[in-house]
Design a protein around this motif. Structure first.
Motif, PDB file in Angstrom:
ATOM      1  N   ALA A  26       0.042   3.348  -0.932  1.00 37.93           N
ATOM      2  CA  ALA A  26      -0.216   2.111  -1.122  1.00 37.93           C
ATOM      3  C   ALA A  26      -0.633   1.969  -2.593  1.00 37.93           C
ATOM      4  CB  ALA A  26      -1.546   1.655  -0.340  1.00 37.93           C
ATOM      5  N   VAL A  27      -0.008   0.702  -2.903  1.00 30.92           N
ATOM      6  CA  VAL A  27      -0.210   0.111  -4.434  1.00 30.92           C
ATOM      7  C   VAL A  27      -1.804  -0.436  -4.642  1.00 30.92           C
ATOM      8  CG1 VAL A  27       0.474  -1.234  -6.456  1.00 30.92           C
ATOM      9  CG2 VAL A  27       2.229  -0.029  -4.725  1.00 30.92           C
ATOM     10  N   ALA A  28      -2.517   0.195  -5.431  1.00 31.93           N
ATOM     11  CA  ALA A  28      -3.988  -0.336  -5.848  1.00 31.93           C
ATOM     12  C   ALA A  28      -4.076  -1.094  -6.759  1.00 31.93           C
ATOM     13  CB  ALA A  28      -4.786   0.743  -6.017  1.00 31.93           C
ATOM     14  N   ASP A  29      -3.023  -1.166  -7.810  1.00 34.10           N
ATOM     15  CA  ASP A  29      -3.116  -1.833  -9.117  1.00 34.10           C
ATOM     16  C   ASP A  29      -1.655  -3.016  -9.317  1.00 34.10           C
ATOM     17  OD1 ASP A  29      -3.504  -2.811 -11.582  1.00 34.10           O
ATOM     18  OD2 ASP A  29      -3.727  -1.068 -12.691  1.00 34.10           O
ATOM     19  N   ASP A  30      -2.111  -4.146  -9.580  1.00 30.28           N
ATOM     20  CA  ASP A  30      -0.901  -4.995  -9.245  1.00 30.28           C
ATOM     21  C   ASP A  30      -0.221  -4.811 -10.764  1.00 30.28           C
ATOM     22  OD1 ASP A  30      -2.685  -6.565 -11.209  1.00 30.28           O
ATOM     23  OD2 ASP A  30      -3.097  -8.174  -9.723  1.00 30.28           O
ATOM     24  N   ARG A  31      -0.931  -4.267 -11.672  1.00 22.23           N
ATOM     25  CA  ARG A  31      -0.055  -3.950 -13.215  1.00 22.23           C
ATOM     26  C   ARG A  31       0.379  -2.670 -13.069  1.00 22.23           C
ATOM     27  NH1 ARG A  31      -5.609  -4.434 -16.227  1.00 22.23           N
ATOM     28  NH2 ARG A  31      -6.225  -3.003 -14.737  1.00 22.23           N
ATOM     29  N   ARG A  32       0.668  -1.945 -11.814  1.00 14.57           N
ATOM     30  CA  ARG A  32       1.150  -0.647 -11.784  1.00 14.57           C
ATOM     31  C   ARG A  32       2.829  -0.731 -11.830  1.00 14.57           C
ATOM     32  NH1 ARG A  32       3.873   3.625 -10.203  1.00 14.57           N
ATOM     33  NH2 ARG A  32       3.310   4.915  -8.282  1.00 14.57           N
ATOM     34  N   LEU A  33       3.211   0.276 -12.745  1.00 11.11           N
ATOM     35  CA  LEU A  33       4.762   0.109 -13.264  1.00 11.11           C
ATOM     36  C   LEU A  33       5.539   1.364 -12.306  1.00 11.11           C
ATOM     37  CD1 LEU A  33       4.393  -0.150 -17.002  1.00 11.11           C
ATOM     38  CD2 LEU A  33       4.715  -1.729 -15.668  1.00 11.11           C
ATOM     39  N   LEU A  34       6.642   0.773 -12.088  1.00 14.79           N
ATOM     40  CA  LEU A  34       7.812   1.793 -11.517  1.00 14.79           C
ATOM     41  C   LEU A  34       8.289   2.449 -12.457  1.00 14.79           C
ATOM     42  CD1 LEU A  34       7.037  -0.508  -9.133  1.00 14.79           C
ATOM     43  CD2 LEU A  34       9.205   0.580  -8.169  1.00 14.79           C
ATOM     44  N   ASN A  36       8.122 -14.307  -2.454  1.00 12.76           N
ATOM     45  CA  ASN A  36       8.604 -15.398  -3.116  1.00 12.76           C
ATOM     46  C   ASN A  36       7.950 -15.789  -4.295  1.00 12.76           C
ATOM     47  OD1 ASN A  36      10.798 -16.035  -1.172  1.00 12.76           O
ATOM     48  ND2 ASN A  36       9.083 -17.032   0.151  1.00 12.76           N
ATOM     49  N   SER A  37       6.776 -15.106  -4.802  1.00 11.67           N
ATOM     50  CA  SER A  37       6.174 -15.298  -5.952  1.00 11.67           C
ATOM     51  C   SER A  37       5.276 -14.050  -6.293  1.00 11.67           C
ATOM     52  CB  SER A  37       5.150 -16.423  -5.733  1.00 11.67           C
ATOM     53  OG  SER A  37       4.272 -16.248  -4.916  1.00 11.67           O
ATOM     54  N   THR A  38       4.936 -13.965  -7.583  1.00 13.19           N
ATOM     55  CA  THR A  38       4.050 -12.835  -7.929  1.00 13.19           C
ATOM     56  C   THR A  38       2.737 -13.063  -7.418  1.00 13.19           C
ATOM     57  OG1 THR A  38       3.628 -14.180  -9.988  1.00 13.19           O
ATOM     58  CG2 THR A  38       5.337 -12.412  -9.987  1.00 13.19           C
ATOM     59  N   GLY A  39       2.098 -14.323  -6.810  1.00 12.33           N
ATOM     60  CA  GLY A  39       0.912 -14.499  -6.544  1.00 12.33           C
ATOM     61  C   GLY A  39       1.021 -13.988  -5.064  1.00 12.33           C
ATOM     62  N   GLU A  40       1.965 -14.062  -4.328  1.00 11.69           N
ATOM     63  CA  GLU A  40       2.316 -13.447  -2.983  1.00 11.69           C
ATOM     64  C   GLU A  40       2.159 -11.843  -2.965  1.00 11.69           C
ATOM     65  OE1 GLU A  40       5.197 -13.744   0.811  1.00 11.69           O
ATOM     66  OE2 GLU A  40       5.553 -14.989  -0.729  1.00 11.69           O
ATOM     67  N   ALA A  41       2.976 -11.381  -4.076  1.00 15.63           N
ATOM     68  CA  ALA A  41       3.040  -9.909  -4.256  1.00 15.63           C
ATOM     69  C   ALA A  41       1.453  -9.461  -4.405  1.00 15.63           C
ATOM     70  CB  ALA A  41       4.011  -9.487  -5.439  1.00 15.63           C
ATOM     71  N   ARG A  42       0.766  -9.968  -5.145  1.00 13.80           N
ATOM     72  CA  ARG A  42      -0.574  -9.577  -5.469  1.00 13.80           C
ATOM     73  C   ARG A  42      -1.508  -9.623  -4.095  1.00 13.80           C
ATOM     74  NH1 ARG A  42       0.016 -12.748 -10.214  1.00 13.80           N
ATOM     75  NH2 ARG A  42       0.109 -11.385 -12.226  1.00 13.80           N
ATOM     76  N   ARG A  43      -1.303 -10.743  -3.398  1.00 13.63           N
ATOM     77  CA  ARG A  43      -2.088 -10.846  -2.164  1.00 13.63           C
ATOM     78  C   ARG A  43      -1.582  -9.564  -1.247  1.00 13.63           C
ATOM     79  NH1 ARG A  43      -0.874 -16.225  -3.108  1.00 13.63           N
ATOM     80  NH2 ARG A  43       1.033 -16.386  -1.615  1.00 13.63           N
ATOM     81  N   GLN A  44      -0.449  -9.503  -1.299  1.00 15.36           N
ATOM     82  CA  GLN A  44       0.290  -8.217  -0.433  1.00 15.36           C
ATOM     83  C   GLN A  44      -0.514  -6.795  -0.887  1.00 15.36           C
ATOM     84  OE1 GLN A  44       1.748  -7.958   2.522  1.00 15.36           O
ATOM     85  NE2 GLN A  44       2.680 -10.076   2.353  1.00 15.36           N
ATOM     86  N   ILE A  45      -0.536  -6.638  -2.202  1.00 15.06           N
ATOM     87  CA  ILE A  45      -1.208  -5.430  -2.767  1.00 15.06           C
ATOM     88  C   ILE A  45      -2.676  -5.491  -2.343  1.00 15.06           C
ATOM     89  CG2 ILE A  45      -1.850  -4.327  -4.858  1.00 15.06           C
ATOM     90  CD1 ILE A  45       0.591  -5.268  -6.073  1.00 15.06           C
ATOM     91  N   LYS A  46      -3.417  -6.478  -2.612  1.00 14.02           N
ATOM     92  CA  LYS A  46      -4.955  -6.722  -2.160  1.00 14.02           C
ATOM     93  C   LYS A  46      -5.118  -6.351  -0.674  1.00 14.02           C
ATOM     94  CE  LYS A  46      -8.800  -9.705  -2.675  1.00 14.02           C
ATOM     95  NZ  LYS A  46      -9.339 -11.052  -2.681  1.00 14.02           N
ATOM     96  N   GLY A  47      -4.107  -6.667   0.149  1.00 15.88           N
ATOM     97  CA  GLY A  47      -4.248  -6.312   1.670  1.00 15.88           C
ATOM     98  C   GLY A  47      -3.699  -4.865   1.818  1.00 15.88           C
TER      99      GLY A  47
END
Length: 438
Positions: A404-412, A384-395
């Motif tokens: 697994a995505v390691a960098d929240d700046r990753r581009l598709l 629901n938010s980019t903050g939540e997405a960052r937490r998912q990436i961190k976990g």
């Protein structure tokens, strides 16, 4: 178990469900026996008289659905199943669309007032929720009825209404109702318009009795006070005996509210939630809830459900797949349910990218430039938010093509396309969306 509930000067016999073991000794009608055997009943007013009525004649019963969103969700499913069981037992269900009461807002279960919607928003929501009922009920000559309480509530003369019906309601008693009492105990404001809701719902019951001979109102247990108010109003204004029946408010064994996930509500409309994601919601049922949910949300025979409920370990996963497929078939149809099951099997058991996974079309030019993984996660509904997405990436929970995505700046980008011409975006082990360039 029978006790006495005193409402003003009227005494209501209250029966709470005590399990299937006593069913044959307490009810004889097909309708109530089926509800008891499957665990649908939480409370009922004068169950013996309702049971007698259901054996003697066709009972017309209703449930109201306010139009607060463009789709109903899993939390509404138990009420829809009650109407379905009523019709299957040879009785007549009424779907009451709350075009009028939605303008007021039901305070039940809420710490704050619901957002007041415009007439245009309510009309759009009605269009969205009406379609689901035809999947559960047969309408037409002698069948189920769908009506909108705006038909009579919008034309009420306020002064006449207060004189004719307001005098039958005790404010002292209304203050004891759970929906009001909880709001006041938590020191949350309760507006006068919300306070009127139970009066309007009570009037709905009387109006449906006058128009269609409706004698039964059903709903979740949080509606008990509103239902009893309607019963009493019918007795006082029309001298008629009306009945109420509620289902339990469901939570999972871990205490989570039914129909809510980390990504939001589990909607019934396919344009709000894909059949595949709906199937996955039921596949992820907690072990302790499988048998109970099979009884409530499928129409498998009870003997088969009892067999499935005894399974454990890896075998219980097969029971969860059956639950998911049967529950999805009721809402989305058998073909969609089977496709969802096949997609899950292909994805998880065979390790392939399945063509039936939910798909997000993205302009090729956007992928050529690069689509941020945070925005992609938002667009596909994982978070629901980019903050939540960052937490998912961190976990370590967010993956691109199973990595697994390691960098929240990753581009598709186009370089991420698989041989099948898609990018597989995943959240955890069970949620997957294919991103396709167009």
């Amino acid at each position: 178990m029978t006790s006495l509930v005193l409402m003003g000067q009227t005494c209501y016999r209250l029966c709470q469900n005590v399990g299937a073991a006593e069913t044959m000794n307490t009810v004889k009608s097909d309708f109530l026996r089926e509800l008891k055997d499957r665990g649908y009943i939480h409370q009922a007013t004068d169950e013996a008289a309702l049971d007698k009525l259901a054996r003697a004649e066709t009972v017309t019963g209703y449930i109201g659905f306010d139009c607060t969103a463009p789709s109903l969700h899993v939390g509404n499913l138990l009420s829809i199943m009650l109407l379905r069981k009523l019709q299957q037992a040879g009785h007549r269900p009424i779907v009451l669309i709350g075009g009028g009461t939605t303008k007021v807002g039901d305070p039940s279960g809420k710490d704050e007032a619901r957002k007041l919607l415009t007439d245009t928003e309510i009309a759009a929501n009605i269009a969205g929720i009406e379609s689901v009922f035809s999947k559960f009920l047969s309408f037409g000559d002698g069948g189920a009825i769908m009506v909108n309480n705006a038909d009579w509530l919008d034309t009420l003369n306020y002064i006449d209404f207060l004189r004719d019906y307001g005098r039958h309601f005790s404010v002292n008693r209304m203050l004891t109702y759970e929906s009001v009492k909880l709001r006041l105990e938590r020191e949350q404001p309760l507006s006068f318009i919300e306070f009127n809701y139970m009066v309007l719902q009570a009037y709905d019951f009387v109006e449906l009795y006058r128009r269609y001979g409706c004698r039964l109102q059903m709903g979740g247990s949080d509606q008990w006070g509103n239902i009893v108010s309607g019963i009493e109003l019918g007795r006082r204004s029309d001298g008629v005996e009306l009945f109420g029946l509620t289902s339990p408010l469901l939570t999972t064994s871990s205490g989570a509210k039914m129909g809510k996930t980390a990504a939001g509500a589990v909607w019934l409309n396919p344009d709000m939630l894909s059949p595949y994601d709906y199937w996955q919601y039921w596949r992820n049922t907690e072990d302790a809830d499988v048998e109970r949910f099979l009884k409530l949300f499928t129409e498998l025979p009870l003997k088969e459900i009892a067999r499935l409920g005894k399974l454990s370990g890896a075998e219980l996963n097969e029971a969860k797949k059956i639950l998911a497929t049967e529950a999805t078939a009721l809402v989305h149809g058998r073909d969609a349910a089977d496709r969802a099951a096949d997609t899950a099997r292909t994805t998880f058991e065979q390790g392939e990218i399945a063509a039936n996974l939910p798909t997000l079309d993205v302009p090729r030019a956007e992928l050529k430039k690069g689509l941020g993984v945070l925005n992609a996660s938002l667009q596909v509904g994982f978070v629901n938010s980019t903050g939540e997405a960052r937490r998912q990436i961190k976990g370590g929970g967010l993956k691109i093509n199973d990595e697994a995505v390691a960098d929240d700046r990753r581009l598709l980008t186009l370089s991420d396309l698989t041989p099948e011409g898609v990018i597989k975006l995943s959240l955890g082990k069970k949620r997957h969306v294919l991103i396709r360039p167009v």
